[in-house]
Design a protein around this motif. Sequence first.
Motif, PDB file in Angstrom:
ATOM      1  N   MET A   1      25.080  34.377  13.207  1.00  0.00           N
ATOM      2  CA  MET A   1      26.295  34.451  14.031  1.00  0.00           C
ATOM      3  C   MET A   1      26.108  33.105  15.013  1.00  0.00           C
ATOM      4  O   MET A   1      26.785  32.876  15.799  1.00  0.00           O
ATOM      5  CB  MET A   1      26.171  35.648  15.078  1.00  0.00           C
ATOM      6  CG  MET A   1      26.242  36.823  14.285  1.00  0.00           C
ATOM      7  SD  MET A   1      27.889  37.077  13.671  1.00  0.00           S
ATOM      8  CE  MET A   1      29.169  37.394  15.005  1.00  0.00           C
ATOM      9  N   GLY A   2      25.304  32.388  14.387  1.00  0.00           N
ATOM     10  CA  GLY A   2      25.013  30.833  15.159  1.00  0.00           C
ATOM     11  C   GLY A   2      25.175  29.756  14.291  1.00  0.00           C
ATOM     12  O   GLY A   2      26.150  29.588  13.575  1.00  0.00           O
ATOM     13  N   TYR A   3      23.973  29.129  13.972  1.00  0.00           N
ATOM     14  CA  TYR A   3      24.108  27.870  13.152  1.00  0.00           C
ATOM     15  C   TYR A   3      23.622  28.439  11.571  1.00  0.00           C
ATOM     16  O   TYR A   3      23.428  27.318  10.841  1.00  0.00           O
ATOM     17  CB  TYR A   3      23.349  26.606  13.823  1.00  0.00           C
ATOM     18  CG  TYR A   3      24.064  26.060  14.665  1.00  0.00           C
ATOM     19  CD1 TYR A   3      24.961  25.147  14.503  1.00  0.00           C
ATOM     20  CD2 TYR A   3      23.820  26.581  16.017  1.00  0.00           C
ATOM     21  CE1 TYR A   3      25.678  24.671  15.575  1.00  0.00           C
ATOM     22  CE2 TYR A   3      24.550  26.192  17.074  1.00  0.00           C
ATOM     23  CZ  TYR A   3      25.728  24.952  16.959  1.00  0.00           C
ATOM     24  OH  TYR A   3      26.312  24.354  17.917  1.00  0.00           O
ATOM     25  N   GLY A   4      23.147  29.465  11.466  1.00  0.00           N
ATOM     26  CA  GLY A   4      22.767  29.920  10.171  1.00  0.00           C
ATOM     27  C   GLY A   4      21.687  29.263   9.390  1.00  0.00           C
ATOM     28  O   GLY A   4      20.763  28.794  10.055  1.00  0.00           O
ATOM     29  N   GLN A   5      21.411  29.412   8.144  1.00  0.00           N
ATOM     30  CA  GLN A   5      20.529  28.637   7.422  1.00  0.00           C
ATOM     31  C   GLN A   5      20.417  27.257   7.339  1.00  0.00           C
ATOM     32  O   GLN A   5      19.643  26.640   6.704  1.00  0.00           O
ATOM     33  CB  GLN A   5      20.208  29.196   5.845  1.00  0.00           C
ATOM     34  CG  GLN A   5      19.960  30.835   6.095  1.00  0.00           C
ATOM     35  CD  GLN A   5      18.865  31.101   6.838  1.00  0.00           C
ATOM     36  OE1 GLN A   5      17.748  30.592   6.770  1.00  0.00           O
ATOM     37  NE2 GLN A   5      18.910  31.939   8.052  1.00  0.00           N
ATOM     38  N   LYS A   6      21.463  26.546   7.832  1.00  0.00           N
ATOM     39  CA  LYS A   6      21.655  25.256   7.835  1.00  0.00           C
ATOM     40  C   LYS A   6      20.927  24.352   9.144  1.00  0.00           C
ATOM     41  O   LYS A   6      20.846  23.313   9.170  1.00  0.00           O
ATOM     42  CB  LYS A   6      22.942  24.455   7.466  1.00  0.00           C
ATOM     43  CG  LYS A   6      23.278  25.012   5.874  1.00  0.00           C
ATOM     44  CD  LYS A   6      24.699  24.492   5.712  1.00  0.00           C
ATOM     45  CE  LYS A   6      25.113  24.947   4.219  1.00  0.00           C
ATOM     46  NZ  LYS A   6      26.206  24.471   3.832  1.00  0.00           N
ATOM     47  N   GLY A   7      21.143  25.308  10.233  1.00  0.00           N
ATOM     48  CA  GLY A   7      20.847  24.591  11.680  1.00  0.00           C
ATOM     49  C   GLY A   7      21.995  23.775  11.944  1.00  0.00           C
ATOM     50  O   GLY A   7      23.155  23.825  11.372  1.00  0.00           O
ATOM     51  N   SER A   8      21.709  23.066  12.915  1.00  0.00           N
ATOM     52  CA  SER A   8      22.860  22.314  13.470  1.00  0.00           C
ATOM     53  C   SER A   8      23.248  20.895  12.685  1.00  0.00           C
ATOM     54  O   SER A   8      23.988  20.183  13.270  1.00  0.00           O
ATOM     55  CB  SER A   8      22.516  22.003  15.080  1.00  0.00           C
ATOM     56  OG  SER A   8      21.437  20.990  15.125  1.00  0.00           O
ATOM     57  N   GLY A   9      22.169  20.622  11.951  1.00  0.00           N
ATOM     58  CA  GLY A   9      22.416  19.287  11.078  1.00  0.00           C
ATOM     59  C   GLY A   9      21.974  18.067  11.831  1.00  0.00           C
ATOM     60  O   GLY A   9      21.543  17.020  10.973  1.00  0.00           O
ATOM     61  N   ASP A  10      21.560  17.946  12.977  1.00  0.00           N
ATOM     62  CA  ASP A  10      21.080  17.002  13.832  1.00  0.00           C
ATOM     63  C   ASP A  10      19.599  17.161  14.248  1.00  0.00           C
ATOM     64  O   ASP A  10      18.999  16.235  14.530  1.00  0.00           O
ATOM     65  CB  ASP A  10      21.840  16.556  15.133  1.00  0.00           C
ATOM     66  CG  ASP A  10      21.941  17.941  15.946  1.00  0.00           C
ATOM     67  OD1 ASP A  10      21.222  18.873  15.826  1.00  0.00           O
ATOM     68  OD2 ASP A  10      22.553  17.844  16.933  1.00  0.00           O
ATOM     69  N   GLY A  11      19.126  18.384  13.714  1.00  0.00           N
ATOM     70  CA  GLY A  11      17.685  18.465  13.820  1.00  0.00           C
ATOM     71  C   GLY A  11      17.337  19.287  15.029  1.00  0.00           C
ATOM     72  O   GLY A  11      16.414  19.558  15.404  1.00  0.00           O
ATOM     73  N   VAL A  12      18.293  19.172  15.915  1.00  0.00           N
ATOM     74  CA  VAL A  12      18.090  20.242  17.605  1.00  0.00           C
ATOM     75  C   VAL A  12      18.004  21.412  17.153  1.00  0.00           C
ATOM     76  O   VAL A  12      16.946  21.898  17.736  1.00  0.00           O
ATOM     77  CB  VAL A  12      19.289  19.374  18.375  1.00  0.00           C
ATOM     78  CG1 VAL A  12      19.072  20.349  19.644  1.00  0.00           C
ATOM     79  CG2 VAL A  12      19.518  18.134  18.544  1.00  0.00           C
ATOM     80  N   ILE A  13      18.908  22.234  16.440  1.00  0.00           N
ATOM     81  CA  ILE A  13      18.776  23.705  16.126  1.00  0.00           C
ATOM     82  C   ILE A  13      18.270  24.005  14.812  1.00  0.00           C
ATOM     83  O   ILE A  13      19.013  23.428  13.757  1.00  0.00           O
ATOM     84  CB  ILE A  13      19.962  24.176  16.509  1.00  0.00           C
ATOM     85  CG1 ILE A  13      20.338  24.204  17.907  1.00  0.00           C
ATOM     86  CG2 ILE A  13      20.052  25.839  16.005  1.00  0.00           C
ATOM     87  CD1 ILE A  13      21.879  24.540  18.181  1.00  0.00           C
ATOM     88  N   PRO A  14      17.074  24.257  14.468  1.00  0.00           N
ATOM     89  CA  PRO A  14      16.614  24.392  13.045  1.00  0.00           C
ATOM     90  C   PRO A  14      17.117  25.472  12.346  1.00  0.00           C
ATOM     91  O   PRO A  14      17.857  26.447  12.925  1.00  0.00           O
ATOM     92  CB  PRO A  14      15.070  24.797  13.570  1.00  0.00           C
ATOM     93  CG  PRO A  14      14.891  25.334  14.668  1.00  0.00           C
ATOM     94  CD  PRO A  14      16.117  24.638  15.333  1.00  0.00           C
ATOM     95  N   ALA A  15      16.957  25.445  10.905  1.00  0.00           N
ATOM     96  CA  ALA A  15      17.473  26.266  10.321  1.00  0.00           C
ATOM     97  C   ALA A  15      17.004  27.639  10.400  1.00  0.00           C
ATOM     98  O   ALA A  15      15.966  27.889  10.790  1.00  0.00           O
ATOM     99  CB  ALA A  15      17.336  26.136   8.750  1.00  0.00           C
ATOM    100  N   GLY A  16      17.793  28.818  10.637  1.00  0.00           N
ATOM    101  CA  GLY A  16      17.602  30.088  10.697  1.00  0.00           C
ATOM    102  C   GLY A  16      17.093  30.435  12.201  1.00  0.00           C
ATOM    103  O   GLY A  16      16.622  31.287  12.534  1.00  0.00           O
ATOM    104  N   ALA A  17      17.429  29.684  13.063  1.00  0.00           N
ATOM    105  CA  ALA A  17      17.065  29.753  14.548  1.00  0.00           C
ATOM    106  C   ALA A  17      17.933  30.800  15.080  1.00  0.00           C
ATOM    107  O   ALA A  17      19.280  30.882  15.307  1.00  0.00           O
ATOM    108  CB  ALA A  17      17.201  28.645  15.139  1.00  0.00           C
TER     109      ALA A  17
END
Length: 185
Positions: free
Chosen positions: A147-163
Amino acid sequence: MRGHSFIYSTLTYSTLMAATLALPFAAGTAQAQVPLNARPAIGGQVDAQHQFILDYAKQPGVEMSTNGVAYRFLRKKEPAVGQQPNPSNRIRVHYEGRLTDGTIFDSSYQRDETAVMSLEKVVKGWVEVIPRMHVGDKIEMVIPAEMGYGQKGSGDGVIPAGATLIFKVELFEVMPGELRSKGAG
């Protein structure tokens, strides 16, 4: 070795589901019930993130949305009157977003300026929970990766995948319509 990974995944999933199903009966108190569709995704990272949500859901006053967002009101207007946003509104809020390790990845408080955003353009967890608020309420949400950024994360490295994401949000204003993009006339 692959067989061990499958067994570990199956045992972890089984343990998580058993804990999920037992959650409403634990300690004899009313607690949030984690929906069955709030399942762990792939890998130990996400499993640990779902465990974080399960642990959070055991706290007093925590409720659970249909899609597995755990939330509790930190301040709630009583009686609950006033405007509530819907997904087509813009909202003016103060917020802080952090990861489960405490890392703050975004904060209007740190910028000392409220943010105006279109509710249609935020993560799904916000869209599911923010409409439950009234102007003047403050809420804390624990949002699973799905329900957030999923398995890709934010794309800029700030929010990791699966967070799993944790947000504190104060709702100040509900405004009609979508936020205009810069340069739009």
